[in-house]
Write a protein that holds these residues in place. Structure first.
Motif, short mmCIF file in Angstrom:
data_model
loop_
_atom_site.label_atom_id
_atom_site.label_comp_id
_atom_site.label_asym_id
_atom_site.label_seq_id
_atom_site.Cartn_x
_atom_site.Cartn_y
_atom_site.Cartn_z
N LEU A 62 0.84 -1.20 0.00
CA LEU A 62 0.00 0.00 0.00
C LEU A 62 0.87 1.25 0.00
CD1 LEU A 62 -2.65 -1.12 2.66
CD2 LEU A 62 -2.94 -1.03 0.18
N SER A 75 6.03 -3.57 8.69
CA SER A 75 6.57 -3.91 10.01
C SER A 75 8.01 -3.44 10.11
CB SER A 75 6.51 -5.41 10.21
OG SER A 75 7.44 -5.81 11.19
N GLY A 77 10.15 -5.08 11.20
CA GLY A 77 10.96 -6.27 10.96
C GLY A 77 11.08 -6.64 9.50
N ARG A 79 12.06 -6.78 5.55
CA ARG A 79 13.38 -6.63 4.92
C ARG A 79 13.65 -5.23 4.39
NH1 ARG A 79 12.96 -11.95 2.28
NH2 ARG A 79 14.11 -13.41 3.58
N ARG A 82 13.93 -2.67 7.19
CA ARG A 82 15.17 -2.81 7.95
C ARG A 82 16.33 -2.25 7.15
NH1 ARG A 82 14.36 -8.62 9.40
NH2 ARG A 82 16.01 -8.91 7.87
N VAL A 142 -4.31 5.07 4.82
CA VAL A 142 -5.68 4.59 5.02
C VAL A 142 -6.63 5.33 4.08
CG1 VAL A 142 -7.61 4.50 6.65
CG2 VAL A 142 -5.32 3.80 7.39
N SER A 153 -11.73 5.78 12.23
CA SER A 153 -11.12 4.56 12.78
C SER A 153 -10.25 4.99 13.96
CB SER A 153 -10.29 3.83 11.73
OG SER A 153 -9.30 4.68 11.17
N ARG A 154 -9.91 4.01 14.80
CA ARG A 154 -9.06 4.37 15.94
C ARG A 154 -7.63 4.60 15.46
NH1 ARG A 154 -5.36 1.82 18.43
NH2 ARG A 154 -5.98 -0.36 18.16
N PRO A 155 -7.06 5.77 15.74
CA PRO A 155 -5.68 6.02 15.32
C PRO A 155 -4.71 5.06 16.00
CG PRO A 155 -6.76 8.06 16.08
CD PRO A 155 -7.65 6.92 16.47
N ALA A 156 -3.55 4.89 15.40
CA ALA A 156 -2.53 4.01 15.98
C ALA A 156 -2.13 4.49 17.37
CB ALA A 156 -1.32 3.96 15.07
N GLU A 160 1.56 0.49 18.54
CA GLU A 160 1.40 0.22 17.10
C GLU A 160 2.32 1.11 16.27
OE1 GLU A 160 -3.34 -1.12 17.39
OE2 GLU A 160 -2.79 0.96 16.92
N ALA A 163 5.72 -0.27 16.24
CA ALA A 163 5.87 -1.50 15.45
C ALA A 163 5.81 -1.24 13.95
CB ALA A 163 4.77 -2.49 15.85
N THR A 164 5.46 -0.01 13.58
CA THR A 164 5.27 0.32 12.17
C THR A 164 6.38 1.23 11.68
OG1 THR A 164 2.87 0.25 12.54
CG2 THR A 164 3.64 1.26 10.48
N ARG B 107 -11.62 -1.61 12.72
CA ARG B 107 -11.98 -0.48 13.59
C ARG B 107 -10.73 0.35 13.91
NH1 ARG B 107 -14.54 -5.10 14.63
NH2 ARG B 107 -16.80 -5.16 14.92
N PHE B 110 -4.56 0.64 12.38
CA PHE B 110 -3.45 -0.32 12.33
C PHE B 110 -3.82 -1.61 11.63
CE2 PHE B 110 -0.76 -3.62 14.38
CZ PHE B 110 0.49 -3.10 14.09
N HIS B 194 -17.17 2.12 15.14
CA HIS B 194 -16.81 2.25 13.72
C HIS B 194 -17.34 1.05 12.93
CE1 HIS B 194 -14.28 5.51 14.97
NE2 HIS B 194 -13.51 4.72 15.70
#
Lengths: 227, 227
Positions: A62, A75, A77, A79, A82, A142, A153-156, A160, A163-164, B107, B110, B194
């Motif tokens: 995306l 992620s 993690g 490739r 990283r 999004v 939507s619920r924000p990160a 999260e 991890a992103t 929802r 993430f 949501h």
């Protein structure tokens, strides 16, 4: 000067480079910013290329656009993310977005083609470290999939976000390429008894399938009925 | 041994390699030949990656499959086809095909995702020099766009064949990756107000637009009404 198009301001178009001038069908190339933005904004899946151990890797992912910047995420993690590192020299990438608009069926096999619009971006991707830019980028990702969805939507949360990883790619070395119109058969083939023409191709959305456990009273949002 | 799936014969699947085992979401990867073939045969546009001057290039192009071989084609003057040469060591490529099946709206921002099926092929592409293989490959390219079309068009003549270069890529180092199903929200997010669910995405063909100068009596072929 009637009949002469106005000169294109440099601000309206990307500067062609050796990499963005095609060796073939140069008449199909465009550097117009408005056109490039329109093609990018109609899509949400790109094909991202990078080099790993000297060999090419192409993965679908995306993307989102904010002004003259594209963002991809993954992620921490993964490739390519990283490899791009947080403080390193960045990751050389090629990001390509393609829309198929039609199948062009000529009388000759040779002149079969596709009507399409594509954008190819060359550059070096860098990890986004600024928290505000990261949030803006994730919202854009999004909203590229469904305009208006990020706000619904619920924000990160902090976990999260950590991890992103988000990569930024500036729109600088960019070209669009398009084929439109009908069949280009050879004159001597026009007397052949084959059907010839264009079959339009579109992206179609089906009826949204709601999760079974929505809160009572939560209906289909307007930005989905508008798709 | 009830409940244990039968062991997969090596003939039924591709052997995973370091490049085809994903670092993330490994449960979404598959090496099943039948699945890989089905994903490839549903498409006709791939994104072909190669390395030029140390940097990645990703271009959309048509492809066809014949057994365990993929073919792409282009003008003999195009960059990747020139690079692949006729007698050289070949061109390291990554060929990726992606189908988007749905927008997954969670929802939480993430957990937004896409339902998709993709195939990634790593390998070295070689120019096809055998005239018979070249003809078979070009037929496969046309029939990938519209099954049955190659037999209903004028085959390439000697001049067209000479102007067309075809690259062969063996299906050897191959993986599929898929996401299917519904939303994976966090348990604590299920009480958020949501909408959540999946919006199906399909490729849709419009009404074929015939060229104005078809021979009298040439109607729409059956393979097009079947699309």
């Amino acid at each position: 000067m009637q009949g002469t198009p106005p000169p294109t301001s440099p601000a309206d178009s990307y500067t062609p480079t050796d990499r963005t001038v095609p060796t073939r069908s140069a008449h199909r190339a465009s550097y117009d910013k408005e056109l490039v933005h329109a093609i990018l904004d109609e899509g949400y899946v790109c094909h991202l290329g990078y080099v790993r151990d000297g060999a090419p890797v192409v993965l679908p992912t995306l993307y989102g656009r904010v002004g003259e910047r594209l963002y991809v995420h993954g992620s921490t993690g993964s490739r390519p993310l990283r490899t791009a590192g947080q403080a390193g020299p960045g990751l050389p990438v090629c990001l390509t977005v393609t829309h198929v608009d039609g199948l062009v069926l000529a009388r000759s096999a040779f002149h079969h083609s596709i009507n399409y619009r594509s954008v190819v971006v060359h550059g070096v991707a860098h990890q986004v470290t600024d928290p505000e830019e990261k949030r803006t980028a994730l919202d854009a990702l999004v909203d590229h999939v469904v305009p208006g969805r990020a706000a619904d939507s619920r924000p990160a949360n902090a976990k999260e976000l950590a991890a992103t990883a988000v990569l930024r790619l500036d729109l600088d070395e960019v070209s669009a390429k398009l084929r439109t119109g009908g069949v280009n058969d050879e004159p001597e083939d026009l007397s052949l008894p084959h059907w010839a023409g264009v079959v339009p191709v579109r992206r179609q959305y089906g009826t949204p399938l709601a999760e079974a456990d929505l809160l009572p009273g939560v209906g289909l949002p307007g930005y989905l009925t508008a798709l």
